[in-house]
Design an enzyme around this catalytic site. Structure first.
Site, PDB file in Angstrom:
ATOM      1  CG  ASP A  75      -0.110  -3.701   2.902  1.00 54.59           C
ATOM      2  OD1 ASP A  75       0.413  -3.278   1.733  1.00 54.59           O
ATOM      3  OD2 ASP A  75      -0.405  -2.812   3.834  1.00 54.59           O
ATOM      4  CB  SER A 130       2.856   2.158   6.120  1.00 58.39           C
ATOM      5  OG  SER A 130       1.548   1.941   6.806  1.00 58.39           O
ATOM      6  N   GLY A 131       5.138  -0.176   5.943  1.00 61.83           N
ATOM      7  CA  GLY A 131       6.156  -0.826   5.076  1.00 61.83           C
ATOM      8  C   GLY A 131       7.482  -0.967   5.942  1.00 61.83           C
ATOM      9  CG  HIS A 184      -0.348   0.474   2.488  1.00 67.73           C
ATOM     10  ND1 HIS A 184      -0.216  -0.411   3.581  1.00 67.73           N
ATOM     11  CD2 HIS A 184      -0.339   1.598   2.726  1.00 67.73           C
ATOM     12  CE1 HIS A 184       0.335   0.232   4.482  1.00 67.73           C
ATOM     13  NE2 HIS A 184       0.303   1.634   4.344  1.00 67.73           N
TER      14      HIS A 184
HETATM   15  N1  ARG Z   1      -1.222   2.359   7.112  1.00 62.32           N
HETATM   16  C1  ARG Z   1      -0.467   3.028   7.976  1.00 62.32           C
HETATM   17  C2  ARG Z   1       0.635   3.625   6.977  1.00 62.32           C
HETATM   18  O1  ARG Z   1       0.515   3.475   5.859  1.00 62.32           O
HETATM   19  C3  ARG Z   1       0.255   2.188   8.944  1.00 62.32           C
HETATM   20  C4  ARG Z   1      -0.765   2.335  10.402  1.00 62.32           C
HETATM   21  C5  ARG Z   1      -0.355   1.445  11.282  1.00 62.32           C
HETATM   22  N2  ARG Z   1      -1.151   1.612  12.383  1.00 62.32           N
HETATM   23  C6  ARG Z   1      -1.162   1.126  13.584  1.00 62.32           C
HETATM   24  N3  ARG Z   1      -1.978   1.575  14.301  1.00 62.32           N
HETATM   25  N4  ARG Z   1      -0.065   0.408  13.794  1.00 62.32           N
HETATM   26  O2  ARG Z   1       1.676   4.355   7.468  1.00 62.32           O
END
Ligand code: ARG
Length: 275
Positions: free
Chosen positions: A127, A224-225, A78
């Site tokens: 993902d 993320s990632g 993503h």
């Molecule tokens: N989707 C988020 C990003 O792109 C990461 C979210 C992680 N959230 C969490 N509560 N651990 O950075």
């Protein structure tokens, strides 16, 4: 128009370089969520991912990632916007704790997992994505790759696991300058408990997902990632890739990670062991 579109399509991305005022004394906000500054060289596989975005065609920090080989980065699918990503629009920062886009390395190939669903994002699973760097990196005290777990590894409860990144330190609170890499220890949450926690809001924790975190300890937007690593008999193994969550650091909603053991054969299809 373009910005609005990006907002719609990339709700999870960290966005542009965070800008924020310094936290007031006494309520210092240090995070990921609940974290602190990582010492240089402690997480030598941590990278930041930059993408050329927007009508101004500016390099923007979007996500974390990890070196799993001298020439390969593992990140979240993503984090890669668009149907046909252009490798020239991606750069990776290696070997530094302060977020910056100088001296970044070029990406030659971008591969999202074929089962990743562009509309569902992380919650749909698969993902994971791989980035091949234009040239292999030379290992040093500050640059190195992390070990992937053995296929059958189930992290025993109580194992010490950490997540790292330059993401927000609380919901809607960006990491303040000088944007120093953050680390936090997070507990692994057993699958069954995590499933029960997300059931009331109809979120399915799939088999290829793993949960970790506790009240006030979590990854957040922009992380993320990035890698979730556990120290297993003296070696750091990457067991997860930061994927999604509900806000950050809430007691009843742990962070959700792509489970690395579910994607080992896909990874090894492209990445051949370097040692
Ligand atoms: N989707 C988020 C990003 O792109 C990461 C979210 C992680 N959230 C969490 N509560 N651990 O950075």
């Amino acid at each position: 128009m373009m910005l609005w579109l990006l907002f719609l399509t990339l709700p999870c991305l960290g966005g542009s370089m965070p800008v924020s005022s310094d936290p007031s004394p006494g309520m210092e906000l240090v995070g990921i969520v609940g974290g602190h500054n990582a010492p240089p060289g402690r997480w030598p596989w941590q990278v930041s991912l930059w993408i050329l975005l927007g009508r101004d065609n500016e390099w923007q920090f979007v996500c974390g990632g990890s070196l799993i080989h001298p020439q390969w980065v593992l990140t979240a699918a993503h984090c890669i916007p668009g149907k046909y990503p252009v490798p020239q629009h991606f750069m990776v920062q290696v070997g530094q704790v302060r977020l910056s886009n100088s001296n970044n390395v070029q990406v030659a190939i971008v591969i999202r997992h074929p089962k990743y669903n562009l509309t569902q994002k992380g919650v749909g699973g698969a993902d994971v994505a791989l980035l091949k760097l234009q040239a292999p990196l030379i290992p040093s005290n500050l640059v190195n790759w992390v070990t992937l777990p053995p296929p059958l590894l189930t992290v025993p409860l109580g194992t010490r696991c950490w997540v790292t990144g330059w993401g927000r330190i609380a919901v809607k609170v960006p990491l303040p300058p000088p944007h120093h890499l953050q680390e936090v220890e997070v507990p692994i949450v057993p699958d069954e408990i995590c499933r029960q926690q997300y059931r009331p809001i109809n979120r399915i924790i799939k088999d290829d997902m793993l949960c970790a975190g506790s009240n006030g300890r979590d990854s957040c937007q922009g992380d993320s990632g990035g890698p979730l690593v556990c120290n297993w008999r003296g070696t750091w193994l990457q067991v997860g890739v930061v994927s999604w969550g509900i806000d950050c650091g809430l007691p009843n909603y742990p962070g959700v990670y792509a489970r690395v053991t579910s994607y080992l054969s896909w990874i090894h299809h492209y990445v051949h062991s370097s040692t």
